[in-house]
Write a protein that holds these residues in place. Structure first.
Motif, short mmCIF file in Angstrom:
data_model
loop_
_atom_site.label_atom_id
_atom_site.label_comp_id
_atom_site.label_asym_id
_atom_site.label_seq_id
_atom_site.Cartn_x
_atom_site.Cartn_y
_atom_site.Cartn_z
N ASP A 295 1.01 11.00 8.05
CA ASP A 295 0.15 10.18 7.19
C ASP A 295 0.66 10.30 5.77
OD1 ASP A 295 -1.90 8.98 5.75
OD2 ASP A 295 -3.50 10.01 6.82
N SER A 296 0.97 9.18 5.15
CA SER A 296 1.53 9.22 3.79
C SER A 296 0.53 9.67 2.74
CB SER A 296 2.09 7.85 3.41
OG SER A 296 1.03 6.92 3.31
N LYS A 297 -0.77 9.77 3.08
CA LYS A 297 -1.77 10.20 2.11
C LYS A 297 -1.72 11.70 1.83
CE LYS A 297 -5.38 8.54 4.30
NZ LYS A 297 -4.82 7.93 5.50
N HIS B 249 -0.86 15.10 0.32
CA HIS B 249 -0.30 15.44 -0.99
C HIS B 249 -0.10 16.94 -1.18
CE1 HIS B 249 -0.49 11.35 -2.39
NE2 HIS B 249 -1.75 11.28 -2.00
N GLU C 273 -4.63 0.72 7.20
CA GLU C 273 -3.39 1.43 7.55
C GLU C 273 -3.03 1.21 9.02
OE1 GLU C 273 -3.85 5.19 4.47
OE2 GLU C 273 -4.68 5.35 6.48
N SER D 287 0.83 -1.19 0.00
CA SER D 287 0.00 0.00 0.00
C SER D 287 0.87 1.25 0.00
CB SER D 287 -0.88 0.01 1.25
OG SER D 287 -1.58 1.23 1.34
N SER D 288 0.40 2.27 -0.71
CA SER D 288 1.14 3.53 -0.69
C SER D 288 0.66 4.43 0.45
CB SER D 288 0.98 4.26 -2.03
OG SER D 288 -0.39 4.54 -2.25
N SER D 289 -0.44 4.06 1.09
CA SER D 289 -0.98 4.83 2.20
C SER D 289 -0.65 4.12 3.51
CB SER D 289 -2.49 4.98 2.07
OG SER D 289 -2.81 5.65 0.88
N CYS D 290 -0.08 4.89 4.45
CA CYS D 290 0.34 4.22 5.68
C CYS D 290 0.68 5.24 6.77
CB CYS D 290 1.58 3.37 5.41
SG CYS D 290 2.93 4.31 4.71
N TYR E 175 -6.34 7.55 9.89
CA TYR E 175 -5.88 6.34 9.21
C TYR E 175 -7.04 5.39 8.97
CZ TYR E 175 -1.39 8.16 10.65
OH TYR E 175 -0.30 8.98 10.84
#
Length: 124
Positions: free
Chosen positions: A38-40, A42, A106, A21-24, A102
């Motif tokens: 949070d990797s989400k 942007h 996640e 997953s790219s979200s974590c 999350y």
């Protein structure tokens, strides 16, 4: 740590259970604190929301996150962990109002990583 789980931003890492997953939940250790983000996100990296947890309280935070301890009398600097049963989301909320939200997947990947010791201070 598995290289595929290391993000391009030096020092930040996620649980190996998040590798698909790219979200974590992403974590970075500094000398005195542990940063969580949070990797989400942007937006502008200069404004990315982060929560700083004192390094001395990190072990207690992980125990609370996995349900091995309660947040009763949690040390100063540990964010509130808020679970929403209707959505499955888990939010971290610090004392100044920063919120990191999350998804169930996640948070499950993060706590699985905690369970196998991936977030012990000094392992990165």
């Amino acid at each position: 740590m598995n290289e595929s789980t290391t993000p391009s931003n030096p020092g930040w890492f996620k649980a190996s259970f998040s590798s698909q997953s790219s979200s974590c939940v992403e974590v970075r250790f500094t000398e005195d604190e542990v940063l969580v983000r949070d990797s989400k996100y942007h937006g502008d990296p200069a404004f990315q929301p982060m929560i700083a947890i004192p390094a001395a309280s990190w072990h207690r935070f992980l125990a609370i996150a996995t349900g091995d301890a309660t947040d009763d009398d949690a040390p100063l600097g540990i964010p509130a962990i808020e679970y929403d049963a209707s959505t499955g989301h888990t939010a971290l909320r610090d004392a100044v109002g920063t919120i990191l939200d999350y998804t169930a997947a996640e948070w499950a990947a993060f706590t699985a990583g905690v369970g196998v010791g991936e977030f012990a201070i000094g392992l990165t």
